[in-house]
Write an enzyme that holds these catalytic residues in place. Structure first.
Site, PDB file in Angstrom:
ATOM      1  N   ASN A   1      49.062  59.608  75.234  1.00  0.00           N
ATOM      2  CA  ASN A   1      49.978  59.354  76.347  1.00  0.00           C
ATOM      3  C   ASN A   1      50.565  57.962  76.133  1.00  0.00           C
ATOM      4  O   ASN A   1      49.903  56.965  76.402  1.00  0.00           O
ATOM      5  CB  ASN A   1      49.196  59.440  77.671  1.00  0.00           C
ATOM      6  CG  ASN A   1      50.045  59.088  78.871  1.00  0.00           C
ATOM      7  OD1 ASN A   1      51.265  58.944  78.773  1.00  0.00           O
ATOM      8  ND2 ASN A   1      49.409  58.942  80.024  1.00  0.00           N
ATOM      9  N   TRP A   2      51.780  57.933  75.626  1.00  0.00           N
ATOM     10  CA  TRP A   2      52.406  56.626  75.337  1.00  0.00           C
ATOM     11  C   TRP A   2      52.846  55.906  76.608  1.00  0.00           C
ATOM     12  O   TRP A   2      53.206  54.737  76.564  1.00  0.00           O
ATOM     13  CB  TRP A   2      53.630  56.813  74.421  1.00  0.00           C
ATOM     14  CG  TRP A   2      53.315  57.247  73.020  1.00  0.00           C
ATOM     15  CD1 TRP A   2      52.082  57.522  72.487  1.00  0.00           C
ATOM     16  CD2 TRP A   2      54.268  57.455  71.959  1.00  0.00           C
ATOM     17  NE1 TRP A   2      52.213  57.891  71.174  1.00  0.00           N
ATOM     18  CE2 TRP A   2      53.535  57.853  70.819  1.00  0.00           C
ATOM     19  CE3 TRP A   2      55.651  57.353  71.870  1.00  0.00           C
ATOM     20  CZ2 TRP A   2      54.156  58.138  69.604  1.00  0.00           C
ATOM     21  CZ3 TRP A   2      56.273  57.647  70.652  1.00  0.00           C
ATOM     22  CH2 TRP A   2      55.525  58.026  69.534  1.00  0.00           C
ATOM     23  N   LYS A   3      52.882  56.608  77.720  1.00  0.00           N
ATOM     24  CA  LYS A   3      53.400  56.041  78.976  1.00  0.00           C
ATOM     25  C   LYS A   3      54.801  55.464  78.731  1.00  0.00           C
ATOM     26  O   LYS A   3      55.561  56.027  77.942  1.00  0.00           O
ATOM     27  CB  LYS A   3      52.419  55.020  79.556  1.00  0.00           C
ATOM     28  CG  LYS A   3      51.000  55.594  79.641  1.00  0.00           C
ATOM     29  CD  LYS A   3      50.040  54.758  80.425  1.00  0.00           C
ATOM     30  CE  LYS A   3      48.679  55.445  80.437  1.00  0.00           C
ATOM     31  NZ  LYS A   3      47.691  54.754  81.243  1.00  0.00           N
TER      32      LYS A   3
ATOM     33  N   HIS B   1      48.908  62.827  86.716  1.00  0.00           N
ATOM     34  CA  HIS B   1      48.324  61.576  86.218  1.00  0.00           C
ATOM     35  C   HIS B   1      48.142  60.612  87.392  1.00  0.00           C
ATOM     36  O   HIS B   1      48.978  60.558  88.297  1.00  0.00           O
ATOM     37  CB  HIS B   1      49.219  60.965  85.136  1.00  0.00           C
ATOM     38  CG  HIS B   1      48.544  59.852  84.412  1.00  0.00           C
ATOM     39  ND1 HIS B   1      48.434  58.582  84.951  1.00  0.00           N
ATOM     40  CD2 HIS B   1      47.908  59.809  83.221  1.00  0.00           C
ATOM     41  CE1 HIS B   1      47.761  57.822  84.106  1.00  0.00           C
ATOM     42  NE2 HIS B   1      47.432  58.535  83.048  1.00  0.00           N
TER      43      HIS B   1
ATOM     44  N   GLU C   1      48.629  57.554  87.683  1.00  0.00           N
ATOM     45  CA  GLU C   1      49.736  56.616  87.906  1.00  0.00           C
ATOM     46  C   GLU C   1      50.852  57.302  88.711  1.00  0.00           C
ATOM     47  O   GLU C   1      51.507  56.680  89.549  1.00  0.00           O
ATOM     48  CB  GLU C   1      50.257  56.085  86.562  1.00  0.00           C
ATOM     49  CG  GLU C   1      49.280  55.067  85.994  1.00  0.00           C
ATOM     50  CD  GLU C   1      49.229  54.986  84.488  1.00  0.00           C
ATOM     51  OE1 GLU C   1      50.172  55.432  83.816  1.00  0.00           O
ATOM     52  OE2 GLU C   1      48.215  54.478  83.976  1.00  0.00           O
TER      53      GLU C   1
ATOM     54  N   GLU D   1      40.088  61.755  84.378  1.00  0.00           N
ATOM     55  CA  GLU D   1      40.429  60.354  84.105  1.00  0.00           C
ATOM     56  C   GLU D   1      40.053  59.502  85.311  1.00  0.00           C
ATOM     57  O   GLU D   1      40.862  59.338  86.247  1.00  0.00           O
ATOM     58  CB  GLU D   1      41.930  60.224  83.847  1.00  0.00           C
ATOM     59  CG  GLU D   1      42.422  61.018  82.657  1.00  0.00           C
ATOM     60  CD  GLU D   1      43.673  60.380  82.079  1.00  0.00           C
ATOM     61  OE1 GLU D   1      43.650  60.001  80.916  1.00  0.00           O
ATOM     62  OE2 GLU D   1      44.668  60.246  82.813  1.00  0.00           O
TER      63      GLU D   1
ATOM     64  N   GLY E   1      43.123  52.024  81.431  1.00  0.00           N
ATOM     65  CA  GLY E   1      43.779  50.771  81.071  1.00  0.00           C
ATOM     66  C   GLY E   1      42.972  49.535  81.412  1.00  0.00           C
ATOM     67  O   GLY E   1      43.492  48.422  81.377  1.00  0.00           O
TER      68      GLY E   1
ATOM     69  N   SER F   1      40.359  54.381  78.764  1.00  0.00           N
ATOM     70  CA  SER F   1      39.860  53.383  77.802  1.00  0.00           C
ATOM     71  C   SER F   1      39.106  54.007  76.623  1.00  0.00           C
ATOM     72  O   SER F   1      38.115  53.442  76.151  1.00  0.00           O
ATOM     73  CB  SER F   1      39.005  52.324  78.506  1.00  0.00           C
ATOM     74  OG  SER F   1      39.806  51.590  79.409  1.00  0.00           O
TER      75      SER F   1
ATOM     76  N   GLY G   1      45.571  56.592  76.194  1.00  0.00           N
ATOM     77  CA  GLY G   1      46.728  55.754  76.485  1.00  0.00           C
ATOM     78  C   GLY G   1      46.857  54.649  75.449  1.00  0.00           C
ATOM     79  O   GLY G   1      47.354  54.849  74.342  1.00  0.00           O
ATOM     80  N   GLY G   2      46.370  53.456  75.780  1.00  0.00           N
ATOM     81  CA  GLY G   2      46.546  52.263  74.948  1.00  0.00           C
ATOM     82  C   GLY G   2      46.223  52.478  73.472  1.00  0.00           C
ATOM     83  O   GLY G   2      47.000  52.079  72.597  1.00  0.00           O
TER      84      GLY G   2
END
Ligand code: PGA
Length: 267
Positions: A24-26, A110, A112, A182, A188, A228, A249-250
């Site tokens: 997930n590059w966001k 998600h 977010e 999640e 994150g 994470s 993600g990251g």
């Protein structure tokens, strides 16, 4: 007569679920950086790929990325969609539009989107339906906040998310859904759920799915962990019996770290 379930049969079912490494590059990376990252991932992907690899870039990169992914084992995903087919929804992109350009998966719910854009379980349910109607696979995200976990209310919270957004589905529909647990406190933040915490919630989610759809169906549904994930904790997380891969993600923004997470899912 008491029927006992053989542990051999249970582990066979778990092994039958193909693991997924999903990126997930966001809202990150320029088009050029994204192109390069995809090239590096394609170049480094193991030849004996036994897991699914899914990439969710910002929507504007999807058309070009789909061309880049042709003939590879990587699958394009959207990070979000709108449930209506078309209409006056300025700035939105419909599930139908993504499907028509060749998108295969779509993240939905998600945290977010729930927190920053006020998405309700009901709206997420409509998106799940639209994604399935358009022959894509929903990656349904759920998970509790730190405050809820501190009050030990995480199970009730996740149960409601599943009940209100997924449990209206028919059996053949739920089999297509991928669930991603999640915990918000792990996204994150660098704080990963321990393998035991992840397994405990994944087993609870599978128990809920079993209660609603029966064991055979529940055993086929992939439940990913997200929050994470890094190259050094992916293997231990993915080796838990009910953890079928990860939503990253990251650590998906760097080819070598995402490639080692793919390795961890490829067992
Ligand atoms: P993270 O994000 O890996 O950066 O914690 C995961 C996600 O939000 O899907």
């Amino acid at each position: 007569m008491v029927l006992s379930i053989s542990p051999v049969l249970l582990s066979y079912d778990a092994m039958n679920r193909k693991k997924i490494a999903a990126a997930n590059w966001k809202m990150n990376l320029s088009q050029d950086e994204g192109d390069q990252l995809i090239q590096d991932i394609i170049a480094g992907i193991p030849g004996n790929l036994a897991c699914e690899v899914v990439i969710a870039p910002p929507a504007i990169y999807l058309t070009q990325m789909i061309k880049q992914l042709e003939g590879t084992d990587l699958q394009p995903a959207a990070q979000n969609c709108h449930p209506e087919v078309s209409g006056a929804f300025t700035g939105e992109i419909s599930a139908a539009m993504f499907s028509r350009i060749g998108v295969k998966y779509c993240l939905v719910g998600h945290s977010e989107r729930r927190q920053l854009f006020d998405e309700s379980n009901q709206f997420i349910r409509e998106k799940v339906d639209a994604i399935l109607e358009n022959q894509m696979i929903p990656v349904f995200c759920c998970g509790e906040s730190l405050a809820l976990r501190q009050r030990n209310e995480q199970n009730d919270f996740v149960r409601l998310q599943l009940e209100e957004s997924l449990f209206h589905l028919e059996e053949e529909q739920i089999r297509k859904v991928v669930v991603a647990y999640e915990p918000i406190w792990a996204i994150g933040t660098g704080v990963t759920a321990s393998p035991e915490q992840a397994q405990e919630m994944h087993a609870f989610i599978r128990l809920m799915l079993t209660g609603r759809y029966g064991q055979t169906t529940s055993d086929t549904i992939r439940i990913l962990y997200g929050g994470s994930i890094k190259s050094d904790n992916a293997s231990i997380l993915f080796s838990q019996p009910d953890v079928d891969g990860g939503l990253v993600g990251g650590a998906s923004l760097n080819a070598s770290s995402f490639l080692s997470i793919i390795e961890a899912a490829n067992t």
